[in-house]
Each structure stands twice: as C-alpha cells, then as structure tokens.
Design a protein around this motif. Structure first.
Motif, PDB file in Angstrom:
ATOM      1  N   GLU B 167       0.861  -1.199   0.000  1.00 52.81           N
ATOM      2  CA  GLU B 167       0.000   0.000   0.000  1.00 52.81           C
ATOM      3  C   GLU B 167       0.887   1.236   0.000  1.00 52.81           C
ATOM      4  N   LEU B 168       1.734   1.321  -1.029  1.00 49.69           N
ATOM      5  CA  LEU B 168       2.756   2.368  -1.020  1.00 49.69           C
ATOM      6  C   LEU B 168       2.180   3.773  -1.160  1.00 49.69           C
ATOM      7  N   HIS B 170      -0.021   4.936   0.538  1.00 51.50           N
ATOM      8  CA  HIS B 170      -0.362   5.438   1.878  1.00 51.50           C
ATOM      9  C   HIS B 170       0.863   5.582   2.776  1.00 51.50           C
ATOM     10  N   THR B 171       2.057   5.312   2.239  1.00 44.53           N
ATOM     11  CA  THR B 171       3.256   5.581   3.037  1.00 44.53           C
ATOM     12  C   THR B 171       3.398   7.099   3.169  1.00 44.53           C
ATOM     13  N   ILE B 172       3.985   7.500   4.273  1.00 42.78           N
ATOM     14  CA  ILE B 172       4.085   8.928   4.590  1.00 42.78           C
ATOM     15  C   ILE B 172       5.369   9.491   3.982  1.00 42.78           C
ATOM     16  N   VAL B 173       5.224  10.513   3.141  1.00 47.54           N
ATOM     17  CA  VAL B 173       6.401  11.142   2.543  1.00 47.54           C
ATOM     18  C   VAL B 173       6.741  12.467   3.226  1.00 47.54           C
ATOM     19  N   LYS B 174       5.770  13.008   3.953  1.00 44.41           N
ATOM     20  CA  LYS B 174       6.009  14.275   4.653  1.00 44.41           C
ATOM     21  C   LYS B 174       5.265  14.216   5.986  1.00 44.41           C
ATOM     22  N   PRO B 175       5.964  13.758   7.053  1.00 41.88           N
ATOM     23  CA  PRO B 175       5.271  13.611   8.342  1.00 41.88           C
ATOM     24  C   PRO B 175       4.597  14.920   8.752  1.00 41.88           C
ATOM     25  N   ASN B 255      12.884   5.693  -1.031  1.00 41.59           N
ATOM     26  CA  ASN B 255      12.638   4.793   0.102  1.00 41.59           C
ATOM     27  C   ASN B 255      12.234   3.396  -0.369  1.00 41.59           C
ATOM     28  N   PHE B 256      11.416   3.337  -1.414  1.00 40.92           N
ATOM     29  CA  PHE B 256      10.987   2.024  -1.915  1.00 40.92           C
ATOM     30  C   PHE B 256      12.187   1.233  -2.441  1.00 40.92           C
ATOM     31  N   ASN B 289      18.215  10.970  -2.975  1.00 40.88           N
ATOM     32  CA  ASN B 289      17.952  10.392  -1.658  1.00 40.88           C
ATOM     33  C   ASN B 289      18.405   8.948  -1.521  1.00 40.88           C
TER      34      ASN B 289
END
Lengths: 322, 322
Positions: B167-168, B170-175, B255-256, B289
């Motif tokens: 469920e990428l 919905h991963t957080i890219v900017k907390p 990140n992925f 990154n």
C-alpha cells in the motif's frame, strides 16, 4: 549408505565487524559450541586476514570431526552480497573495492561459504533460532551504532535484483532533516534512531535545556547509555530524547508495514536497552500512521537472541537456510 | 491422452472499479479477444451483481468452446485478498464487510477464480505482457485518482502475512503534511502524487500566484489535465505544480528502492500523461535520496500496456501466474 548423524553436524558462523571478527561453531539447535574472535583491521590484505582466521579456526574444525561434520560457513558482513559472495565497497572495513570473500574462504577452508549482510544474517538467526521461529513475514531492525534491517517475505529474505535490498536505516523519515554524518543524506532513520543519532539528539536537548540531568555530564560523554540512566531517574529531557527517537522510529515502521505487511517487527541491538522509553512512542506513532487495515495487527517485539551470540548464530543460520 | 492446444486456451479477466466493472477474454499472448462492462453499483447485492455478470459473460464462454478452454478467472478489485479470495472492507465498492467473492464466482461459473487488488493485478499484467517482461524485481506504481502499488520480488508478488502488502500510496512522505481527504493520514504519497493531490496543489498555487495561467480557469475545473495544458504552454506555476509532485514522488521512490532494490519502477495511470514534467524531478529526487550503492541503477519507466486494456490483462495474468 550410512545414515547421517545430524546431531554431529555443525556450521561455522562468522560475523565481520569493522574492528572485530567473531566466529563460532553452531549446531542445529542453535547452540554456540565454541567461539573466538580476531581483529579485522590488523592485517594488510584480506588474504592475510583469512590466513589468520584459518589458523584460529582449523583446530576447531579438526576437533569436531574435520570438514565432514561441517555443513558450511556462513558469513555476515557489512555490504555482503548473497548473490555473488562478495563484500562490496564496505565503508567500515579495511578492504576496499569488491572482495570475492566467499570464493577466498572456500578455497582456503574447502567448505561452501554463504555471505550476506550482517542485518540479513541477524534476520536468519531469528527465523531459525529466535523470536521469529515459525514466521514467514517479518522485518528485523537492528538498532546499534547504525540501523540495519533484514526483510523476510513468504519465508525468504528480500535481496532485490542486486543483492542489496533492505537498507531501511537509510530510508528518509524527515525530508530535509538531520544530515547523516557519513552518507550525507538528510533525515534518514539512522540519523535519528541509531545510538549515534540518539547521542546527537541528546546533546542538542542538553544545550537547549540546561536544567536537564544530562548537564551533569561532559558533552563528549553523552551517549544512549547516559540518556537511559537519566531517563530512569525521571529526567524529563532524557525521556523526551527517547520519545522523539521512538516517534521517528514508529513513523518509519508504519511505512515498512505498508510495504511488506509483516506479522511482526523484531528489534535488536544496544538501543533497545531503553525499552519502553522507545518502544511505547514507537508503537504509538506506528499505529497512528498506518491505514486502518494494518492497525493492531503487527507485533513489535524485541529479539530473543543473546546479543553476544546473535551475530554468530545468524551467520551460521545462513548455512542451513539454503 | 490428447495434446492440449494452448492456442485455444483463454482466461477471463475482470477489473472491478467503484462504478464500472470491465471484463475481457484474454489469450496467452496478452491479446484481449472480447471485452465488455457492466455497472458495479447498480445491483442491491453482490449475488445479483454476479448473476448479471454471468448473463453477460456466459455467451462468451460458450463461443470460446465452453469452460474447457477457459483456464480460469482472474479478478482485480480494491482490497482484493489473494490468500482468501475475499474482498474486504473496500471503501469504494457497494458491498460492505468481507465478501467471499472468489467462492461466489467459482460456484456460479464453475471456474477457478483468483483475486488480488487492482494494483497487484496491474503488476502481473506488466510482468506477463508489458514493460516488466523478464524482470524478477520491480515495483509498479499506479498514479490515478489514487496511488496504488504492486511489488514483485524474486518473481513473486509481495502479499505479506495477511495479503495486504504493497500500500505504497499510503506511506508517509512528509510527516505532519497534507491531510488525506479519505484516510485522514498526514503527508501520504497519495495526498501529493495522485490526480486528486495534484489538483489540491494546483488550487493552492493558483490562489497564491494569481498571475498563473491557472487563474484563467474556474477553481472547480482545475485538475491534472488543466495543469498539464498550462505547463505545455510554459506557465511556470503549472510547471512548478508538477515539479513539486515529482519531488514528493521521487523521495518516496528512493525509500521504496532501499526497501526491495528493484531493477525498475514502472509508472502507470492518468497522471503519467504529464511525462517529463513529473518524471524528471522524480528521477532527480529519487537519485538524490538514495545510498550510493543504489544510484543510477534503477530504471524509471512508463507502462507499455494500453490503459484501456491494462486492468483486464492484469486480472487475466493472475490465472496464469499460479
């Protein structure tokens, strides 16, 4: 054809660190029967290192019934590549470039040698002998000087197309955040959740809040152990250092869960001595950032392996995973 | 025993969307031989929906030599669970709770039915028929109204312990970033890189920079298509909307990559029509990154499948993946 007496079968587990290399003879039950170590950086070349290792290990091999009882050698090493058996561009090791470590070991010892990075080896160790026994989907996070990881999906380590998958310590948890002392990246998990990162956070907080118990220590002596001692005595600033660390860790864990949906996340390494000071905020911020379908399903647990033996156990587990 | 004539073998691919369900008969070469659709939300129950689907599909099954030439049915559906064959708590479908969709289909059609979520099905489609042919490690990202993903590692989809991995979006890219309109999470990839997210960014930029070409359009008409048109005409604000989107996407992709080290990342969906306006900044921020060992290795490519057929192809690919 005689039956093989499995009880006599053993593996040699080797954990290569920047300064010290540990090795041990391990049996099928995960018992470390013998162990020893040697200096990693005292030899001019990798060949000389392997010669010295052989001198130390050979008597053990003889005493356990020679090579016939040894199923193989497993090696955990920084930047160890499972596919090629090489150690590649490891910044903390004395050998530069691409080292055909597995090939050199097999030539010297006459035993099949399997290599992976240290965190993957730790994950294997947990799967065979530790808290992940019976699990097919879990993520191992090692929180030490750095942050390493091993990802197991459907019972297999994820290696990726080049053997280097699972560098979760270097994923970015705060874009544009704290600059990493070695990689130069900004806002990586390792920059916050490693022992090194915790010391940085603590020194910053100590400067900002001179009333903290941390001020009783000279700046250069501040490390995660000092912070833990002060937190145990109730120092709110030290508690906040761990809370902040746990938050960053938890935010990262949420992203990992939404990637591979593991049954559990296993935490290992010196940093976890802080216990609930880190675990509680980590759990809170992991759950808070998860999609509802993932909430309250993922176990967040500490490793069950003895820290002194875990790396050797993990490396030896490589031999039997194949 | 007679030889099986593979050229006659086909699969039924079904793609269930919130309003429309598409289906098609697909052969081994990935050719869509027949297709059709029906309304997903026009039926009171899932059983009535399946009855209606059967009425439409049955003539096709007969015309292709009855069930004997059909290897099975593949279904791509939001929250489709590969392990259990169920569709679980799908927010955009009319059927609530846990629906035993695979079981109902098999009972009605007399054919084995395999289910997964729509993005995983798309990844299968790319692996069998599209840009990922021959790849064993890749990540598929669908950039449409939402952001979906399918992760392939060592030739297998990653499902996780419960079937919900990947469920990428919905991963957080900017907390602490932009609140998601539906999940309530803060700073997810979907909140920025979906068509919905791009429209939000564009409306904000339009309000902040009234000199933008975007001001020529009423606010409610602003979408990723409008932004693309203005960007093509050289509007710097519209170009900035895509650059910002690409940056967030690229940061997430880094990140992925450090998670599963794929050979390639495949992008699919309406948003990729923006082409280099998004792809270039995405590539730049992905590389920036990444740890050095991952740099300049991961291909960032667009899907090769025709968008109209991709979902059907992906669903049918499920049948042959098994």
């Amino acid at each position: 054809m005689s039956l093989i007496d499995l009880s006599k079968h053993v593996a040699l587990g080797i954990d290569i660190g920047g300064t010290t290399t540990k090795f041990g003879v391990v049996n099928h039950r995960g018992e470390v029967l013998e162990k020893g170590n040697l200096s990693t950086d005292a030899y001019a070349t990798v060949e000389e290192f392997i010669d010295a290792l052989y001198e130390k290990v050979h008597p053990l091999i003889n005493s356990y019934g020679k090579e016939k009882n040894f199923d193989g050698i497993g090696v955990g090493a920084p930047n160890g590549n499972y596919y090629t058996g090489t150690i590649e561009q490891a910044p903390n090791l004395p050998w530069k470039g691409v080292i055909p470590f597995g090939k050199l070991m097999t030539e010297k010892f006459g035993l099949p040698t399997t290599i992976t990075n240290d965190a993957n080896a730790a994950a294997f160790g947990e799967m065979l002998f530790g808290a992940a026994r019976g699990m097919k989907d879990f993520i191992m996070i090692t929180l030490g000087t750095g942050v390493g990881s091993g990802i197991v999906s459907s019972g297999k380590l994820i290696y990726g197309h080049d053997g280097f998958a699972g560098e979760l310590g270097h994923t970015i948890v705060k874009p544009g955040g704290r600059k990493h002392w070695s990689t130069g990246s900004e806002g990586s998990l390792e920059a916050y959740a490693s022992a090194t990162g915790i010391a940085i956070t603590a020194k910053k907080m100590r400067a900002e809040f001179p009333e903290s118990m941390l001020s009783q220590f000279p700046e250069e002596s501040i490390n995660s152990k000092t912070v833990h001692e002060c937190a145990l005595k109730g120092d709110p600033i030290s508690i906040e250092v761990f809370r902040y660390t746990g938050q960053k860790l938890g935010e990262a864990l949420a992203n990992f869960v939404m990637f591979s949906s593991p049954e559990a996340i296993l935490l290992f390494g010196g940093v976890i001595k802080a216990g609930d000071f880190i675990l509680k905020p980590a759990k809170l911020h992991m759950e808070r950032n998860l999609l509802p379908i993932f909430r309250n399903k993922v176990k967040l647990v500490f490793s069950e392996l003895d820290e002194a033996d875990a790396a050797i156990l993990g490396a030896s587990a490589l031999v039997w995973e194949k």
